[in-house]
Write a protein that holds these residues in place. Sequence first.
Motif, PDB file in Angstrom:
ATOM      1  N   GLY A   1       0.818  -1.258   0.090  1.00  0.00           N
ATOM      2  CA  GLY A   1       0.058   0.186   0.087  1.00  0.00           C
ATOM      3  C   GLY A   1       0.764   1.301  -0.059  1.00  0.00           C
ATOM      4  N   THR A   2       0.204   2.139   0.039  1.00  0.00           N
ATOM      5  CA  THR A   2       0.810   3.658   0.211  1.00  0.00           C
ATOM      6  C   THR A   2       0.934   4.171   1.641  1.00  0.00           C
ATOM      7  OG1 THR A   2       0.318   4.406  -1.980  1.00  0.00           O
ATOM      8  CG2 THR A   2       0.857   5.959  -0.910  1.00  0.00           C
ATOM      9  N   HIS A   3       2.478   4.389   1.993  1.00  0.00           N
ATOM     10  CA  HIS A   3       2.396   4.970   3.239  1.00  0.00           C
ATOM     11  C   HIS A   3       2.803   6.364   3.307  1.00  0.00           C
ATOM     12  CE1 HIS A   3       2.257   0.967   4.830  1.00  0.00           C
ATOM     13  NE2 HIS A   3       2.797   0.569   3.748  1.00  0.00           N
ATOM     14  N   SER A   4       2.050   7.452   3.674  1.00  0.00           N
ATOM     15  CA  SER A   4       2.596   8.733   3.439  1.00  0.00           C
ATOM     16  C   SER A   4       2.772   9.480   4.913  1.00  0.00           C
ATOM     17  CB  SER A   4       1.350   9.362   2.767  1.00  0.00           C
ATOM     18  OG  SER A   4       1.111   8.750   1.637  1.00  0.00           O
ATOM     19  N   LEU A   5       3.836  10.438   5.065  1.00  0.00           N
ATOM     20  CA  LEU A   5       4.141  11.106   6.236  1.00  0.00           C
ATOM     21  C   LEU A   5       4.301  12.412   5.780  1.00  0.00           C
ATOM     22  CD1 LEU A   5       4.883  10.455   8.959  1.00  0.00           C
ATOM     23  CD2 LEU A   5       7.321  10.974   8.504  1.00  0.00           C
ATOM     24  N   LEU A   6       3.523  13.456   6.498  1.00  0.00           N
ATOM     25  CA  LEU A   6       3.667  14.845   6.559  1.00  0.00           C
ATOM     26  C   LEU A   6       4.347  15.450   7.749  1.00  0.00           C
ATOM     27  CD1 LEU A   6       2.840  17.532   4.570  1.00  0.00           C
ATOM     28  CD2 LEU A   6       0.755  17.627   6.134  1.00  0.00           C
TER      29      LEU A   6
ATOM     30  N   CYS B   1       6.425  12.796   2.523  1.00  0.00           N
ATOM     31  CA  CYS B   1       7.003  11.379   1.928  1.00  0.00           C
ATOM     32  C   CYS B   1       6.252  10.308   1.556  1.00  0.00           C
ATOM     33  CB  CYS B   1       8.070  11.149   2.879  1.00  0.00           C
ATOM     34  SG  CYS B   1       9.097   9.577   2.149  1.00  0.00           S
ATOM     35  N   ARG B   2       6.033   9.777   0.344  1.00  0.00           N
ATOM     36  CA  ARG B   2       5.469   8.823  -0.054  1.00  0.00           C
ATOM     37  C   ARG B   2       5.876   7.583  -0.049  1.00  0.00           C
ATOM     38  NH1 ARG B   2       1.518  12.607  -2.497  1.00  0.00           N
ATOM     39  NH2 ARG B   2      -0.224  12.487  -1.492  1.00  0.00           N
ATOM     40  N   ILE B   3       5.692   6.321   0.602  1.00  0.00           N
ATOM     41  CA  ILE B   3       6.418   4.822   0.126  1.00  0.00           C
ATOM     42  C   ILE B   3       5.323   4.159  -0.345  1.00  0.00           C
ATOM     43  CG2 ILE B   3       7.606   3.062   0.854  1.00  0.00           C
ATOM     44  CD1 ILE B   3       8.847   4.877   2.969  1.00  0.00           C
ATOM     45  N   ALA B   4       5.161   3.925  -1.785  1.00  0.00           N
ATOM     46  CA  ALA B   4       4.213   3.198  -2.242  1.00  0.00           C
ATOM     47  C   ALA B   4       4.916   1.782  -2.754  1.00  0.00           C
ATOM     48  CB  ALA B   4       3.658   3.782  -3.790  1.00  0.00           C
ATOM     49  N   TRP B   5       4.324   0.751  -1.892  1.00  0.00           N
ATOM     50  CA  TRP B   5       4.898  -0.555  -1.711  1.00  0.00           C
ATOM     51  C   TRP B   5       4.064  -1.486  -2.469  1.00  0.00           C
ATOM     52  CZ3 TRP B   5       5.159  -3.493   3.550  1.00  0.00           C
ATOM     53  CH2 TRP B   5       5.696  -4.949   3.189  1.00  0.00           C
TER      54      TRP B   5
ATOM     55  N   PHE C   1       3.183  15.838  11.438  1.00  0.00           N
ATOM     56  CA  PHE C   1       1.793  16.305  11.357  1.00  0.00           C
ATOM     57  C   PHE C   1       0.857  15.168  11.110  1.00  0.00           C
ATOM     58  CE2 PHE C   1       4.292  19.745   9.430  1.00  0.00           C
ATOM     59  CZ  PHE C   1       4.204  20.639  10.448  1.00  0.00           C
ATOM     60  N   SER C   2       1.294  14.260  10.335  1.00  0.00           N
ATOM     61  CA  SER C   2       0.305  13.069   9.972  1.00  0.00           C
ATOM     62  C   SER C   2       0.977  12.026   9.554  1.00  0.00           C
ATOM     63  CB  SER C   2      -0.984  13.579   8.980  1.00  0.00           C
ATOM     64  OG  SER C   2      -0.381  13.836   7.566  1.00  0.00           O
ATOM     65  N   TYR C   3       0.338  10.661   9.379  1.00  0.00           N
ATOM     66  CA  TYR C   3       0.758   9.587   8.923  1.00  0.00           C
ATOM     67  C   TYR C   3      -0.686   8.907   8.124  1.00  0.00           C
ATOM     68  CZ  TYR C   3       1.288   4.732   7.994  1.00  0.00           C
ATOM     69  OH  TYR C   3       1.472   3.507   7.043  1.00  0.00           O
ATOM     70  N   LYS C   4      -0.597   8.535   6.959  1.00  0.00           N
ATOM     71  CA  LYS C   4      -1.727   8.004   6.194  1.00  0.00           C
ATOM     72  C   LYS C   4      -1.235   6.704   5.683  1.00  0.00           C
ATOM     73  CE  LYS C   4      -5.604   8.961   3.180  1.00  0.00           C
ATOM     74  NZ  LYS C   4      -5.769  10.044   2.093  1.00  0.00           N
ATOM     75  N   TYR C   5      -2.231   5.537   5.725  1.00  0.00           N
ATOM     76  CA  TYR C   5      -1.978   4.397   5.363  1.00  0.00           C
ATOM     77  C   TYR C   5      -3.122   3.971   4.093  1.00  0.00           C
ATOM     78  CZ  TYR C   5      -1.879  -0.643   4.223  1.00  0.00           C
ATOM     79  OH  TYR C   5      -1.945  -1.954   3.535  1.00  0.00           O
ATOM     80  N   GLU C   6      -2.733   3.744   2.686  1.00  0.00           N
ATOM     81  CA  GLU C   6      -3.843   3.343   1.811  1.00  0.00           C
ATOM     82  C   GLU C   6      -3.303   2.160   1.249  1.00  0.00           C
ATOM     83  OE1 GLU C   6      -5.024   7.180  -0.798  1.00  0.00           O
ATOM     84  OE2 GLU C   6      -2.825   7.293   0.135  1.00  0.00           O
TER      85      GLU C   6
END
Length: 234
Positions: free
Chosen positions: A89-94, A164-168, A226-231
């Motif tokens: 999935g995509t792991h995003s950190l602001l 930063c996005r890590i799309a795995w 500020f935030s972490y998000k998982y998609e």
Amino acid sequence: MKRKILLKGLMLFLLLSPVFSDDDKEEPLFFSDYWWIVKTSRAAVGPGPNHFSSDGVQENSRGIELEIRKQQGRWRSGEIFTLDHFGYGTHSLLFSIPEPLDSNAVFGFFLYNSDEPPFYNEIDFEAARWGVAENPPFSFTLQPYAVPGNSLAFYAEEAGEYLCRIAWQSEEILFTLSDETGRILLQWAYRGDAIPVDTESRIHLNLWLFQGRPPAGDGGLRVQVFSYKYEPNI
């Protein structure tokens, strides 16, 4: 009731784990819709090695601030990691770095599975100059990092906030660093042999001292998250 059971289980985990000190009696943090455990240590442990303290993790109105502090003559670093596990999935950190980081400081945003030695299925973004002021300040890495092609160090235009996005995925990991407007500063598609299979990995955020060295004095020792998000992949 479910929350109480969860918290009791978390505190039992903290008390039984040798990496945590007896003075860490706080409830785990709830941040960006997930529970996070604060790492503390009685002795110097990896990475670094460093001493980790809950004083290096501060909640504020904007999220979480990680900080390296000197207390009672000893430098202490900050790290948190999720109770939940994640996979493809995509792991995003602001986040923001209020000033250039000290050249001995390392900020990490990474996936890590402690049940998968020797390289722990680790996927990394790091803001670090690894003790050399002239080094590029950012890197994307698959472990083992020493294998040619498994790491990319780079310079990027300074931004007030970074995303930063890590799309795995199974055949590719797409790393992206953008500014707060969404403008891409650098993107790297990794398709090598080090891509982990879908695994139960935790998200880690940390700020620590390279090789346990004291700060060089040429930059800051804090990072605001500020935030972490998982998609998940569809």
